[in-house]
Design an enzyme around this catalytic site. Structure first.
Site, PDB file in Angstrom:
ATOM      1  N   CYS A 221      53.285  48.869  63.412  1.00 17.96           N
ATOM      2  CA  CYS A 221      52.309  48.296  62.480  1.00 17.96           C
ATOM      3  C   CYS A 221      53.038  47.444  61.449  1.00 17.96           C
ATOM      4  O   CYS A 221      53.816  47.960  60.644  1.00 17.96           O
ATOM      5  CB  CYS A 221      51.531  49.424  61.803  1.00 17.96           C
ATOM      6  SG  CYS A 221      50.633  48.938  60.322  1.00 17.96           S
ATOM      7  N   CYS A 224      52.584  48.370  57.778  1.00 19.68           N
ATOM      8  CA  CYS A 224      53.266  49.644  57.490  1.00 19.68           C
ATOM      9  C   CYS A 224      54.744  49.396  57.217  1.00 19.68           C
ATOM     10  O   CYS A 224      55.340  49.995  56.307  1.00 19.68           O
ATOM     11  CB  CYS A 224      53.108  50.608  58.665  1.00 19.68           C
ATOM     12  SG  CYS A 224      51.408  51.006  59.099  1.00 19.68           S
TER      13      CYS A 224
END
Length: 304
Positions: A221, A224
């Site tokens: 991600c 993230c």
């Protein structure tokens, strides 16, 4: 409760922004021999689509040698010259993160990224760094061919000999963020690998009443990865009052089930836990917003 049946149901809330640091001007590869397997640079955009236009090689300078190497003997970037050396390096690393940079030696302007690799090797003792010069010899060409690397610069991340992540044509900021995200075991952020780890962490801090900030994400991600350096920095600055922890929902079935139970459908999601109860959450990768939410759950009045 939201239903989560596949990893694809998770949504990275914010798009990955362009890297702040860009590569220097790319130069032609006039010196590459025909036997070199078409090394060229591919421009990376964050939707993971590639421009049709082909860019030429971005190389990374080789480590210093001779007297200069003696002055920089603390550099921990290991030069790999063959498939055998490469496999041995992965084997000896065991469960440590291994970061491999593939480069070529003809572009002097691309030297600027190498100091970042060296700095990381000095500060991240739990990470092993390797450098493969694709145009060094027939043996390194064979290694690149086996690893399906035909464009440089190329970074590949391994754990327990398994390839877990790779990037092309990235700048220093992205490189640093990736290394911290995939291999930062020495920080103050508690790494959680199953539901039992979460329950133990909560139980341990019922007595001291510390706020627990649980960073929930996925392995690949972009947002993230983007926000994680901020999480590490805050974990060091707020260690007296806040406990920071992280879990990747797609690490195993236990983690995935925990995310389902917590009704997490977007990542990154930050859960704020105190005295065994979830007080709230923040979804997103905004650094300022995250800090504001942490302060708010600590009882500090925050005005936006």
């Amino acid at each position: 409760m939201a239903s989560i049946t596949h990893c694809t149901n998770f949504i990275c809330k914010l798009p990955i922004p362009p890297s702040i640091s860009t590569h220097p001007k790319f130069l032609p590869l006039h010196s590459l021999r025909p036997s070199l397997p078409n090394f060229h640079t591919k421009t990376k955009i964050h939707s993971h689509r590639l421009h049709k236009r082909v860019f030429i090689t971005k190389a990374t300078a080789a480590p210093p040698s001779g007297a200069e190497a003696a002055k920089k003997k603390d550099e921990r970037v290991q030069r790999v010259h063959s498939i055998e050396e490469f496999d041995e390096a992965l084997q000896s690393a065991k469960d440590k993160l291994v970061v491999v940079e593939y480069a070529t030696s003809d572009d002097s302007e691309s030297i600027e990224i190498y100091p970042f690799l060296v700095d990381l090797s000095r500060t991240c003792n739990d990470v092993k760094f390797l450098l493969v010069m694709g145009d060094e010899s027939e043996k390194t060409r064979e290694l690149c061919k086996r690893e399906k690397v035909d464009k440089v610069p190329h970074f590949t991340f391994y754990k327990s000999k398994e390839k877990i992540h790779e990037e092309e044509a990235i700048g220093p900021d992205t490189l640093v963020g990736d290394v911290l995200y995939y291999g930062d075991n020495h920080s103050a952020v508690v790494q959680l690998h199953n539901r039992e780890d979460v329950e133990k962490l909560i139980e341990d801090h019922k007595v001291d009443h510390k706020l627990i900030v649980l960073d929930v994400g996925l392995k690949h991600c972009g947002p993230c990865v983007k926000v994680y350096p901020t999480v590490i920095k805050l974990s060091r600055q707020m260690s007296d009052t806040v406990v920071f922890a992280r879990m990747n929902g797609d690490e195993n079935d236990s983690c995935m089930q925990f995310l389902k139970d917590m009704e997490v459908i977007q990542v990154p999601t930050f859960l704020f836990i105190r005295d065994g109860k979830i007080d709230g959450r923040y979804v997103g990768s905004g650094k300022g917003e995250l800090i504001g939410e942490i302060l708010r759950y600590q009882g500090v009045r925050v005005t936006y």
